[in-house]
Design an enzyme around this catalytic site. Structure first.
Site, PDB file in Angstrom:
ATOM      1  NE  ARG A   1      -4.099  -1.547  10.211  1.00 12.68           N
ATOM      2  CZ  ARG A   1      -3.158  -1.486   9.283  1.00 12.68           C
ATOM      3  NH1 ARG A   1      -3.369   0.282   9.166  1.00 12.68           N
ATOM      4  NH2 ARG A   1      -1.920  -1.703   9.997  1.00 12.68           N
TER       5      ARG A   1
ATOM      6  NE  ARG B   1       6.526  -0.474   9.756  1.00 13.38           N
ATOM      7  CZ  ARG B   1       5.794  -0.836   9.571  1.00 13.38           C
ATOM      8  NH1 ARG B   1       5.411   0.052   7.999  1.00 13.38           N
ATOM      9  NH2 ARG B   1       4.148  -1.442   9.297  1.00 13.38           N
TER      10      ARG B   1
ATOM     11  CE  LYS C   1      -1.983  -0.914   3.620  1.00 12.89           C
ATOM     12  NZ  LYS C   1      -1.790  -2.138   4.036  1.00 12.89           N
TER      13      LYS C   1
ATOM     14  NE  ARG D   1       7.465  -2.933   6.078  1.00  5.87           N
ATOM     15  CZ  ARG D   1       6.188  -2.797   6.016  1.00  5.87           C
ATOM     16  NH1 ARG D   1       5.437  -2.557   5.022  1.00  5.87           N
ATOM     17  NH2 ARG D   1       5.954  -3.938   6.759  1.00  5.87           N
TER      18      ARG D   1
ATOM     19  NE  ARG E   1       2.013  -4.994  11.157  1.00  5.20           N
ATOM     20  CZ  ARG E   1       3.395  -5.119  10.954  1.00  5.20           C
ATOM     21  NH1 ARG E   1       4.002  -5.681  11.659  1.00  5.20           N
ATOM     22  NH2 ARG E   1       3.306  -4.257   9.579  1.00  5.20           N
TER      23      ARG E   1
HETATM   24  P1  ADP Z   1       1.365  -2.360   7.682  1.00  7.18           P
HETATM   25  O1  ADP Z   1      -0.243  -2.425   7.505  1.00  7.18           O
HETATM   26  O2  ADP Z   1       2.132  -2.773   7.220  1.00  7.18           O
HETATM   27  O3  ADP Z   1       1.450  -2.990   8.677  1.00  7.18           O
HETATM   28  P2  ADP Z   1       0.575   0.528   8.953  1.00  7.18           P
HETATM   29  O4  ADP Z   1       1.788   1.828   8.987  1.00  7.18           O
HETATM   30  O5  ADP Z   1      -0.525   0.356   7.642  1.00  7.18           O
HETATM   31  O6  ADP Z   1       1.610  -0.578   8.588  1.00  7.18           O
HETATM   32  O7  ADP Z   1       0.831  -0.122  10.404  1.00  7.18           O
HETATM   33  C1  ADP Z   1       1.349  -0.307  11.478  1.00  7.18           C
HETATM   34  C2  ADP Z   1       0.665  -0.076  12.884  1.00  7.18           C
HETATM   35  O8  ADP Z   1       0.244   0.688  13.368  1.00  7.18           O
HETATM   36  C3  ADP Z   1      -0.470  -1.312  13.013  1.00  7.18           C
HETATM   37  O9  ADP Z   1      -0.025  -3.105  13.001  1.00  7.18           O
HETATM   38  C4  ADP Z   1      -1.596  -0.521  13.967  1.00  7.18           C
HETATM   39  O10 ADP Z   1      -0.834  -1.641  15.539  1.00  7.18           O
HETATM   40  C5  ADP Z   1      -0.889   0.565  13.493  1.00  7.18           C
HETATM   41  N1  ADP Z   1      -2.560   1.261  12.817  1.00  7.18           N
HETATM   42  C6  ADP Z   1      -2.254   1.953  11.731  1.00  7.18           C
HETATM   43  N2  ADP Z   1      -3.498   2.716  10.802  1.00  7.18           N
HETATM   44  C7  ADP Z   1      -3.891   1.694  11.694  1.00  7.18           C
HETATM   45  C8  ADP Z   1      -5.814   2.270  12.216  1.00  7.18           C
HETATM   46  N3  ADP Z   1      -6.266   3.140  10.649  1.00  7.18           N
HETATM   47  N4  ADP Z   1      -6.293   1.473  13.249  1.00  7.18           N
HETATM   48  C9  ADP Z   1      -5.556   1.367  14.406  1.00  7.18           C
HETATM   49  N5  ADP Z   1      -4.590   0.735  13.852  1.00  7.18           N
HETATM   50  C10 ADP Z   1      -3.903   0.898  13.219  1.00  7.18           C
END
Ligand code: ADP
Length: 181
Positions: free
Chosen positions: A86, A127, A13, A125, A138
């Site tokens: 989400r 991270r 994404k 990656r 996740r």
């Molecule tokens: P990825 O999609 O690779 O897991 P993100 O950067 O989108 O990475 O999200 C990393 C973490 O941040 C998620 O695992 C969650 O804990 C938190 N997070 C991000 N966006 C949201 C959201 N919209 N609602 C709840 N938690 C979120």
């Protein structure tokens, strides 16, 4: 034009979002990036979010919707939502927010890719929250909380599914076609 990019963690994404905002002149809103900025700044919100993120759980809908509302109200451009919504509560909250501004989501792009490929990509990656146990959690959280949004946007007739495997350019070409139609 307001666009959502939907897909499992590691589906690509972020990479595609960078290209989309450039080509379609949108503002990139990544809730993950916003949360990581809060952590880097050492804010109270960041501190609370970090504990949750390190476990691969979701930050509360209330915190997320508060952060997003502020961004949307201050934006003069179309938005690209990345990593948000989400949950069903977030999706409904977003619809209400946009409706209050006389607007709505125009397209939802679902980046479709299988879990084996995702785990491979995320481990590469590296991270901080990209260890195998957190990744697995996740993915489970995605299946339980976020995948139902696919039906939500399908029923609004806004969903376009795009194959998320191939080169970055190949995938972007598929997205470009959807957004230009
Ligand atoms: P990825 O999609 O690779 O897991 P993100 O950067 O989108 O990475 O999200 C990393 C973490 O941040 C998620 O695992 C969650 O804990 C938190 N997070 C991000 N966006 C949201 C959201 N919209 N609602 C709840 N938690 C979120």
């Amino acid at each position: 034009m307001h666009v959502i990019i939907l897909g499992a963690p590691g589906a690509g994404k972020g990479t595609q979002s960078a290209e989309i905002v450039k080509q379609f002149d949108l503002q990139h809103l990544s809730t993950g990036d916003m949360l990581r900025a809060e952590i880097a700044a050492g804010s109270e919100l960041g501190l609370a979010a970090k504990t949750v993120m390190d476990k691969g759980e979701l930050v509360s809908d209330e915190i997320i919707l508060g952060m997003v509302a502020e961004q949307i109200k201050n934006s003069k451009k179309g938005m690209l939502f990345d990593g948000f919504p989400r949950t069903a509560v977030q999706a409904e909250g977003l619809d209400e927010l946009l409706a209050s501004l006389g607007s709505e989501i125009s397209h939802v792009i679902l980046l479709d890719i299988d879990n084996d490929e995702i785990v491979k990509r995320m481990l590469a990656r590296g991270r901080e929250d990209d260890n195998e146990e957190t990744i697995r959690n996740r993915l489970a959280v995605f299946d339980n909380q976020t995948a139902p949004l696919i039906h939500y946007y399908q029923s609004q007739d806004k969903l376009a599914t795009v194959l998320g495997s191939g080169t970055v350019e190949e995938i972007f070409a598929r997205i470009h076609k959807v957004l230009s139609a």
